[in-house]
Design a protein around this motif. Sequence first.
Motif, PDB file in Angstrom:
ATOM      1  N   PHE A  46       0.847  -1.186   0.000  1.00 33.23           N
ATOM      2  CA  PHE A  46       0.000   0.000   0.000  1.00 33.23           C
ATOM      3  C   PHE A  46       0.887   1.242   0.000  1.00 33.23           C
ATOM      4  O   PHE A  46       1.665   1.451   0.931  1.00 33.23           O
ATOM      5  CB  PHE A  46      -0.900   0.029   1.233  1.00 33.23           C
ATOM      6  N   GLU A  49      -0.319   7.061  -1.500  1.00 32.30           N
ATOM      7  CA  GLU A  49      -1.467   7.520  -2.290  1.00 32.30           C
ATOM      8  C   GLU A  49      -2.660   6.586  -2.107  1.00 32.30           C
ATOM      9  O   GLU A  49      -3.798   7.033  -2.040  1.00 32.30           O
ATOM     10  CB  GLU A  49      -1.093   7.611  -3.768  1.00 32.30           C
ATOM     11  N   HIS A  50      -2.374   5.263  -2.021  1.00 32.25           N
ATOM     12  CA  HIS A  50      -3.456   4.316  -1.764  1.00 32.25           C
ATOM     13  C   HIS A  50      -4.126   4.619  -0.431  1.00 32.25           C
ATOM     14  O   HIS A  50      -5.363   4.647  -0.332  1.00 32.25           O
ATOM     15  CB  HIS A  50      -2.907   2.886  -1.746  1.00 32.25           C
ATOM     16  N   THR A  53      -6.222   7.811  -0.550  1.00 27.96           N
ATOM     17  CA  THR A  53      -7.493   7.616  -1.247  1.00 27.96           C
ATOM     18  C   THR A  53      -8.485   6.887  -0.355  1.00 27.96           C
ATOM     19  O   THR A  53      -9.679   7.216  -0.340  1.00 27.96           O
ATOM     20  CB  THR A  53      -7.266   6.821  -2.543  1.00 27.96           C
ATOM     21  N   TYR A 218      -5.078  -6.728   1.458  1.00 26.13           N
ATOM     22  CA  TYR A 218      -4.558  -6.413   0.123  1.00 26.13           C
ATOM     23  C   TYR A 218      -5.137  -7.355  -0.927  1.00 26.13           C
ATOM     24  O   TYR A 218      -5.457  -6.932  -2.035  1.00 26.13           O
ATOM     25  CB  TYR A 218      -3.033  -6.503   0.120  1.00 26.13           C
ATOM     26  N   MET A 225      -6.581  -1.950  -7.150  1.00 28.01           N
ATOM     27  CA  MET A 225      -5.512  -1.108  -6.608  1.00 28.01           C
ATOM     28  C   MET A 225      -5.148   0.026  -7.546  1.00 28.01           C
ATOM     29  O   MET A 225      -4.798   1.126  -7.110  1.00 28.01           O
ATOM     30  CB  MET A 225      -4.271  -1.955  -6.299  1.00 28.01           C
ATOM     31  N   ASP A 226      -5.246  -0.221  -8.869  1.00 28.17           N
ATOM     32  CA  ASP A 226      -4.892   0.834  -9.824  1.00 28.17           C
ATOM     33  C   ASP A 226      -5.921   1.975  -9.804  1.00 28.17           C
ATOM     34  O   ASP A 226      -5.637   3.084 -10.269  1.00 28.17           O
ATOM     35  CB  ASP A 226      -4.785   0.262 -11.237  1.00 28.17           C
ATOM     36  N   LEU A 228      -7.244   3.033  -6.925  1.00 24.41           N
ATOM     37  CA  LEU A 228      -7.123   3.702  -5.626  1.00 24.41           C
ATOM     38  C   LEU A 228      -6.070   4.793  -5.689  1.00 24.41           C
ATOM     39  O   LEU A 228      -5.081   4.783  -4.965  1.00 24.41           O
ATOM     40  CB  LEU A 228      -6.781   2.689  -4.525  1.00 24.41           C
ATOM     41  N   ASN A 229      -6.275   5.729  -6.575  1.00 24.83           N
ATOM     42  CA  ASN A 229      -5.415   6.909  -6.617  1.00 24.83           C
ATOM     43  C   ASN A 229      -6.322   8.128  -6.756  1.00 24.83           C
ATOM     44  O   ASN A 229      -7.410   8.059  -7.324  1.00 24.83           O
ATOM     45  CB  ASN A 229      -4.388   6.846  -7.762  1.00 24.83           C
TER      46      ASN A 229
END
Length: 325
Positions: A46, A49-50, A53, A218, A225-226, A228-229
């Motif tokens: 993580f 930035e994750h 967000t 996770y 995950m991509d 979560l910005n």
Amino acid sequence: MGDVLSQNEIDSLLQALTSGELDVDEIKESSEKQVKDYDFARPSKFSKEHLRTLEIIFEHYGRLLSTNLPVYLRKAVSVEVLNSEAVTYSEFSNALSNPVFLGIINFAPLQGNIILEIASNLGYAMVDRMLGGRGEALDKTREFSEIELLIIERIIVVCMNLLVEPWENVVEIQPHLERIETNSQYAQIISPSEMIAIVTLNVKVGDVDGMMNICLPYITLEDVMDKLNTKYWFSNMAEQDATDYSEMIESLINRAEVPVKAVLGKSSISVNDFMGLQIGDIIRLNRKVDEELDIFVGNIQKFKALPGASGEQYAVRVTSVIREE
């Protein structure tokens, strides 16, 4: 093979060292590579930035809790996001006390489960409030009874359903509560060494405040995950908000009621004549029978119309529309 210095370059280098223009220690430090420590036992899955967000998502979630929980608890509820961090699941489970209130939530369509943890004092206060009490926490911690677990389960279901809206910019989830656990040993949803993100909320119900932790493995968030910005999240939120709000505003405007009046005409009479009016008297207006009437929407003249009847009721037929900027 490295570059070979000429005699003039060697003499210039020796002269610079002798005069102090160059420092041998600085040359050594600049030639050394900077090595960053990496802990293989705690891989950093993580990023900052994750986590940031996730905080934004749960700030939205906190606002929903503050609005919806008072309906059930009949008490003022305030929610604040304290922090978010990435730890191993063993660190999270070892920090839990017993008894503890854990809601195991299936985060469909994502794989795996998440955990919603409510502090014991907060759980007791909610039960007390739901049963008509003042919403006070117990002085001494004890096990939850079956009735208390059923009552708090209703609150957990409400909290779970409120997760849908904050996550809709990332993924459309259909969460459902799998089970309730009061012992952390029976809540091993993943391997102890797996990384998780924990978002901590401070929930205050009346005068009682406690922590609410959301455990997000996770492996559950890996597929998104991509997304979560902040850049993706805000852009997607802006597109959805523009559509949703425009449709909502249009729907509200369409249902709004506005007064419409038709002015038959105007006349001026003396006060003496007004005081002497009787049934059957005729007041002469400044408009002929075949003239168009002025139709007002609110206080704005919008139409021209002719008088008439529809069944047994008076009516007007619109003949023209007055269009003004």
